[in-house]
Design a protein around this motif. Structure first.
Motif, PDB file in Angstrom:
ATOM      1  N   PHE A 262       0.640  -0.820   0.112  1.00 53.16           N
ATOM      2  CA  PHE A 262      -0.124   0.003  -0.156  1.00 53.16           C
ATOM      3  C   PHE A 262       1.060   1.599  -0.283  1.00 53.16           C
ATOM      4  O   PHE A 262       1.743   0.909   0.892  1.00 53.16           O
ATOM      5  N   ALA A 263       0.301   2.524  -1.211  1.00 56.67           N
ATOM      6  CA  ALA A 263       1.437   3.166  -0.974  1.00 56.67           C
ATOM      7  C   ALA A 263       0.863   4.410  -1.784  1.00 56.67           C
ATOM      8  O   ALA A 263      -0.262   4.259  -2.114  1.00 56.67           O
ATOM      9  N   VAL A 264       1.173   6.152  -0.991  1.00 57.75           N
ATOM     10  CA  VAL A 264       0.403   6.703  -1.778  1.00 57.75           C
ATOM     11  C   VAL A 264       1.525   7.267  -2.595  1.00 57.75           C
ATOM     12  O   VAL A 264       2.930   7.745  -2.567  1.00 57.75           O
ATOM     13  N   ARG A 265       1.158   7.893  -4.085  1.00 57.69           N
ATOM     14  CA  ARG A 265       1.797   8.550  -5.054  1.00 57.69           C
ATOM     15  C   ARG A 265       1.911   9.594  -5.406  1.00 57.69           C
ATOM     16  O   ARG A 265       2.597   9.678  -6.161  1.00 57.69           O
ATOM     17  N   GLY A 266       0.590  10.256  -4.568  1.00 60.57           N
ATOM     18  CA  GLY A 266       0.217  11.243  -5.286  1.00 60.57           C
ATOM     19  C   GLY A 266      -0.435  11.987  -4.247  1.00 60.57           C
ATOM     20  O   GLY A 266      -1.810  11.554  -3.838  1.00 60.57           O
ATOM     21  N   ILE A 267      -0.424  13.297  -4.483  1.00 59.50           N
ATOM     22  CA  ILE A 267      -0.662  14.189  -3.379  1.00 59.50           C
ATOM     23  C   ILE A 267      -1.079  15.582  -3.936  1.00 59.50           C
ATOM     24  O   ILE A 267      -0.010  16.326  -5.026  1.00 59.50           O
ATOM     25  N   THR A 268      -2.401  16.113  -3.012  1.00 63.08           N
ATOM     26  CA  THR A 268      -2.542  17.945  -3.688  1.00 63.08           C
ATOM     27  C   THR A 268      -3.351  18.156  -3.293  1.00 63.08           C
ATOM     28  O   THR A 268      -4.194  17.125  -1.700  1.00 63.08           O
ATOM     29  N   GLN A 269      -3.254  19.574  -2.815  1.00 60.05           N
ATOM     30  CA  GLN A 269      -4.206  20.416  -1.934  1.00 60.05           C
ATOM     31  C   GLN A 269      -5.192  21.681  -2.477  1.00 60.05           C
ATOM     32  O   GLN A 269      -4.336  21.761  -3.450  1.00 60.05           O
ATOM     33  N   LEU A 270      -6.324  20.853  -2.382  1.00 64.29           N
ATOM     34  CA  LEU A 270      -7.580  22.488  -2.559  1.00 64.29           C
ATOM     35  C   LEU A 270      -7.919  22.680  -1.512  1.00 64.29           C
ATOM     36  O   LEU A 270      -8.843  22.338  -1.122  1.00 64.29           O
ATOM     37  N   GLY A 271      -8.120  24.136  -1.104  1.00 64.47           N
ATOM     38  CA  GLY A 271      -8.496  25.046  -0.142  1.00 64.47           C
ATOM     39  C   GLY A 271      -7.485  23.957   1.489  1.00 64.47           C
ATOM     40  O   GLY A 271      -6.828  23.569   1.735  1.00 64.47           O
ATOM     41  N   SER A 272      -8.515  23.589   1.924  1.00 68.73           N
ATOM     42  CA  SER A 272      -8.447  23.185   3.354  1.00 68.73           C
ATOM     43  C   SER A 272      -9.033  21.708   3.537  1.00 68.73           C
ATOM     44  O   SER A 272      -8.521  20.912   4.117  1.00 68.73           O
ATOM     45  N   ILE A 273      -8.504  20.980   1.922  1.00 69.24           N
ATOM     46  CA  ILE A 273      -8.759  19.363   1.388  1.00 69.24           C
ATOM     47  C   ILE A 273      -7.876  18.695   1.218  1.00 69.24           C
ATOM     48  O   ILE A 273      -7.093  19.438  -0.312  1.00 69.24           O
ATOM     49  N   THR A 274      -6.895  18.057   1.108  1.00 72.09           N
ATOM     50  CA  THR A 274      -5.804  17.546   0.529  1.00 72.09           C
ATOM     51  C   THR A 274      -6.475  16.015   0.700  1.00 72.09           C
ATOM     52  O   THR A 274      -7.264  15.098   0.670  1.00 72.09           O
TER      53      THR A 274
ATOM     54  N   VAL B 117      -3.636   4.764  -9.100  1.00 72.49           N
ATOM     55  CA  VAL B 117      -3.631   6.382  -9.738  1.00 72.49           C
ATOM     56  C   VAL B 117      -2.375   6.392  -8.899  1.00 72.49           C
ATOM     57  O   VAL B 117      -1.173   6.166  -7.630  1.00 72.49           O
ATOM     58  N   GLU B 118      -0.631   7.153 -10.205  1.00 73.83           N
ATOM     59  CA  GLU B 118       0.157   7.339  -9.786  1.00 73.83           C
ATOM     60  C   GLU B 118       0.433   8.847  -9.508  1.00 73.83           C
ATOM     61  O   GLU B 118       1.347   9.124  -8.714  1.00 73.83           O
ATOM     62  N   THR B 119      -0.341   9.768  -9.616  1.00 78.53           N
ATOM     63  CA  THR B 119      -0.343  10.613  -9.501  1.00 78.53           C
ATOM     64  C   THR B 119      -1.418  11.700 -10.138  1.00 78.53           C
ATOM     65  O   THR B 119      -3.156  11.519 -10.285  1.00 78.53           O
ATOM     66  N   VAL B 120      -2.015  13.074  -8.614  1.00 77.23           N
ATOM     67  CA  VAL B 120      -2.518  13.765  -8.555  1.00 77.23           C
ATOM     68  C   VAL B 120      -2.556  14.880  -8.616  1.00 77.23           C
ATOM     69  O   VAL B 120      -1.635  15.671  -7.402  1.00 77.23           O
ATOM     70  N   ALA B 121      -3.191  16.159  -9.054  1.00 79.36           N
ATOM     71  CA  ALA B 121      -2.713  17.404  -9.904  1.00 79.36           C
ATOM     72  C   ALA B 121      -4.194  17.845  -9.288  1.00 79.36           C
ATOM     73  O   ALA B 121      -5.261  17.569  -9.276  1.00 79.36           O
ATOM     74  N   SER B 122      -4.305  19.473  -8.514  1.00 81.46           N
ATOM     75  CA  SER B 122      -5.855  20.608  -8.222  1.00 81.46           C
ATOM     76  C   SER B 122      -5.227  21.354  -9.977  1.00 81.46           C
ATOM     77  O   SER B 122      -4.254  21.696 -10.195  1.00 81.46           O
ATOM     78  N   THR B 123      -6.602  21.935  -9.969  1.00 80.02           N
ATOM     79  CA  THR B 123      -7.032  22.931 -11.300  1.00 80.02           C
ATOM     80  C   THR B 123      -6.962  23.838 -11.181  1.00 80.02           C
ATOM     81  O   THR B 123      -7.418  24.207 -10.322  1.00 80.02           O
TER      82      THR B 123
ATOM     83  N   SER C 292     -14.834   4.547 -19.226  1.00 83.13           N
ATOM     84  CA  SER C 292     -14.217   3.947 -19.644  1.00 83.13           C
ATOM     85  C   SER C 292     -13.488   5.968 -19.667  1.00 83.13           C
ATOM     86  O   SER C 292     -13.530   6.724 -19.948  1.00 83.13           O
ATOM     87  N   LYS C 293     -12.129   5.709 -18.889  1.00 87.12           N
ATOM     88  CA  LYS C 293     -11.373   6.919 -18.491  1.00 87.12           C
ATOM     89  C   LYS C 293      -9.627   6.337 -18.617  1.00 87.12           C
ATOM     90  O   LYS C 293      -8.688   6.611 -17.472  1.00 87.12           O
ATOM     91  N   PRO C 294      -9.014   5.648 -19.230  1.00 86.11           N
ATOM     92  CA  PRO C 294      -7.894   4.946 -19.729  1.00 86.11           C
ATOM     93  C   PRO C 294      -6.707   5.700 -19.171  1.00 86.11           C
ATOM     94  O   PRO C 294      -6.264   6.793 -19.314  1.00 86.11           O
ATOM     95  N   GLY C 295      -6.096   6.098 -17.788  1.00 85.73           N
ATOM     96  CA  GLY C 295      -4.848   6.808 -17.664  1.00 85.73           C
ATOM     97  C   GLY C 295      -5.591   7.665 -17.384  1.00 85.73           C
ATOM     98  O   GLY C 295      -4.595   8.432 -15.989  1.00 85.73           O
ATOM     99  N   ILE C 296      -6.378   8.693 -17.053  1.00 84.86           N
ATOM    100  CA  ILE C 296      -6.184   9.811 -17.392  1.00 84.86           C
ATOM    101  C   ILE C 296      -7.985  10.235 -16.874  1.00 84.86           C
ATOM    102  O   ILE C 296      -8.394  10.289 -17.394  1.00 84.86           O
ATOM    103  N   ALA C 297      -8.613  11.282 -15.546  1.00 87.62           N
ATOM    104  CA  ALA C 297      -9.652  11.511 -15.528  1.00 87.62           C
ATOM    105  C   ALA C 297      -9.182  12.953 -14.564  1.00 87.62           C
ATOM    106  O   ALA C 297      -8.569  13.492 -14.013  1.00 87.62           O
ATOM    107  N   LYS C 298     -10.970  13.857 -14.831  1.00 89.04           N
ATOM    108  CA  LYS C 298     -11.038  15.521 -14.022  1.00 89.04           C
ATOM    109  C   LYS C 298     -11.974  14.957 -13.202  1.00 89.04           C
ATOM    110  O   LYS C 298     -13.074  14.812 -14.155  1.00 89.04           O
ATOM    111  N   LEU C 299     -11.849  14.659 -11.792  1.00 84.54           N
ATOM    112  CA  LEU C 299     -12.824  14.701 -10.909  1.00 84.54           C
ATOM    113  C   LEU C 299     -12.794  16.080 -10.588  1.00 84.54           C
ATOM    114  O   LEU C 299     -12.570  17.497  -9.984  1.00 84.54           O
TER     115      LEU C 299
ATOM    116  N   VAL D 226       1.193  18.128 -14.930  1.00 83.20           N
ATOM    117  CA  VAL D 226       0.910  19.472 -14.008  1.00 83.20           C
ATOM    118  C   VAL D 226      -0.172  19.960 -14.790  1.00 83.20           C
ATOM    119  O   VAL D 226      -0.299  20.222 -16.050  1.00 83.20           O
ATOM    120  N   SER D 227      -1.041  20.778 -14.218  1.00 83.73           N
ATOM    121  CA  SER D 227      -1.581  21.588 -14.457  1.00 83.73           C
ATOM    122  C   SER D 227      -1.357  23.050 -14.511  1.00 83.73           C
ATOM    123  O   SER D 227      -1.443  23.789 -13.270  1.00 83.73           O
TER     124      SER D 227
END
Length: 168
Positions: A45-57, A96-102, A120-127, A156-157
């Motif tokens: 188990f591992a965290v591989r990506g992290i980003t913060q948006l406001g008060s939420i990580t 999930v290998e990477t996470v970024a905020s927009t 179907s969203k192979p490899g990338i999605a915007k949530l 990178v966004s």
């Protein structure tokens, strides 16, 4: 010679800087409010990506839960309290290998997964921050089936532009 000059200059500069007094970065006992991944059973188990948006990580990686709350490979928690958020998109079949905020307040995720929330969203999605898909984001990537090394490994966004790298 130029590299030696730059190195010498930066070392001399660093030696003249005064230390900066920082306040506390974490609580006295960080385990009290830091979300925890499960341990054991020979799982990686591992965290591989992290980003913060406001008060939420937001974190992504390879895990089945966080602090005992079922979350598959992606989760969100309040940065101050550590409270797990209701954000729970379904990302299975890969990691999930990477996470970024927009800049528009959404979350980009990249990795080795074939689908998000059953679509179907192979490899990338915007949530959206509620975990639903942003249906206006439809890049076209092809991942090699059955290969966990293939996928988006970095995002990178910046403004209107999103840059991705990986194997696809």
């Amino acid at each position: 010679f130029l590299a030696q000059l730059l190195l010498t200059s930066s070392v001399a500069f660093a030696a003249t800087m005064s230390p900066i007094n920082h306040g506390k970065v974490v609580t006295t006992n960080p385990i009290d409010t830091t979300p925890q991944l499960p341990i054991g059973n020979n799982k990686q188990f591992a965290v591989r990506g992290i980003t913060q948006l406001g008060s939420i990580t937001y974190i992504g990686g390879a895990f089945p839960s966080i602090s005992g709350v079922s979350r598959t490979n992606i989760a969100a928690f309040n940065t101050t309290s550590g409270a797990i958020q209701p954000f729970a998109p379904k990302i299975t079949g890969g990691t999930v290998e990477t996470v970024a905020s927009t800049d528009d307040g959404n979350i980009l995720v990249g990795g080795t997964f074939p689908a998000v929330n059953g679509i179907s969203k192979p490899g990338i999605a915007k949530l959206n921050t509620n975990g639903s898909l942003d249906n206006g984001f439809n890049p076209s990537l092809t991942l090699q089936p059955g290969t966990n090394k293939m996928g988006v490994h970095h995002i990178v966004s910046r403004g209107y532009y999103t840059y991705i790298s990986g194997s696809f």
